[in-house]
Design a protein around this motif. Sequence first.
Motif, PDB file in Angstrom:
ATOM      1  N   UNK A 136      20.862  15.976  34.773  1.00  0.00           N
ATOM      2  CA  UNK A 136      19.960  16.631  35.736  1.00  0.00           C
ATOM      3  C   UNK A 136      18.560  16.817  35.135  1.00  0.00           C
ATOM      4  N   UNK A 137      17.561  16.641  35.968  1.00  0.00           N
ATOM      5  CA  UNK A 137      16.169  16.731  35.511  1.00  0.00           C
ATOM      6  C   UNK A 137      15.832  18.099  34.929  1.00  0.00           C
ATOM      7  N   UNK A 138      16.530  19.127  35.374  1.00  0.00           N
ATOM      8  CA  UNK A 138      16.237  20.469  34.845  1.00  0.00           C
ATOM      9  C   UNK A 138      16.527  20.548  33.349  1.00  0.00           C
ATOM     10  N   UNK A 139      17.486  19.766  32.869  1.00  0.00           N
ATOM     11  CA  UNK A 139      17.805  19.771  31.446  1.00  0.00           C
ATOM     12  C   UNK A 139      16.806  18.951  30.626  1.00  0.00           C
ATOM     13  N   UNK A 140      16.112  18.046  31.287  1.00  0.00           N
ATOM     14  CA  UNK A 140      15.164  17.198  30.570  1.00  0.00           C
ATOM     15  C   UNK A 140      13.840  17.910  30.290  1.00  0.00           C
ATOM     16  N   UNK A 141      13.540  18.903  31.073  1.00  0.00           N
ATOM     17  CA  UNK A 141      12.345  19.728  30.892  1.00  0.00           C
ATOM     18  C   UNK A 141      11.078  18.874  30.741  1.00  0.00           C
ATOM     19  N   UNK A 142      10.870  17.998  31.714  1.00  0.00           N
ATOM     20  CA  UNK A 142       9.738  17.090  31.674  1.00  0.00           C
ATOM     21  C   UNK A 142       8.389  17.812  31.684  1.00  0.00           C
ATOM     22  N   UNK A 143       8.375  19.001  32.200  1.00  0.00           N
ATOM     23  CA  UNK A 143       7.108  19.736  32.257  1.00  0.00           C
ATOM     24  C   UNK A 143       6.633  20.183  30.892  1.00  0.00           C
ATOM     25  N   UNK A 144       7.530  20.202  29.918  1.00  0.00           N
ATOM     26  CA  UNK A 144       7.175  20.628  28.550  1.00  0.00           C
ATOM     27  C   UNK A 144       6.772  19.427  27.712  1.00  0.00           C
ATOM     28  N   UNK A 145       5.782  19.634  26.884  1.00  0.00           N
ATOM     29  CA  UNK A 145       5.374  18.596  25.920  1.00  0.00           C
ATOM     30  C   UNK A 145       6.088  18.901  24.608  1.00  0.00           C
TER      31      UNK A 145
END
Length: 146
Positions: A136-145
């Motif tokens: 799930x995208x929530x686990x990938x935390x794409x918003x964080x660098x």
Amino acid sequence: MIAHTIQLALAPVFVLVAIGNIMNILSTRLGRIVDRSRYLLERHAQTQGADHDDVVREIRMLDRRIATIGRAILSLVLSGLTVGLVVAMLFLDRMMAFDLQPATAAAFILAIVLLMYALLLFLRETRMASASLRIPHTFLEWEREL
């Protein structure tokens, strides 16, 4: 004359080695799927609601994967038996003076077609496994660098 026939039989024997290696991979995958299935079957009676639905969905997916691997293994076994037939036909052609070249060629083509079908089933099974394991995208935390 027999030395030449042995040389001709080496190529199909290498195909047998490849078939054996692929069967090893498939049987390992099948073992893991069976283990996961047993775990989920135990959980089946212990779950309710959305958790139960998730368990049933995964059991259904595993059932499809088991069937796909089963067909791939069957195809590989038939391919291996056909390769063995090719080797026998090479020797019979040479020793008994039968003209088995067309039948030998057809059998070898059949063995390769069965091998290719098994590889396509293997690809299908791995794609099913990948599709069922999307993160799930929530686990990938794409918003964080990172």
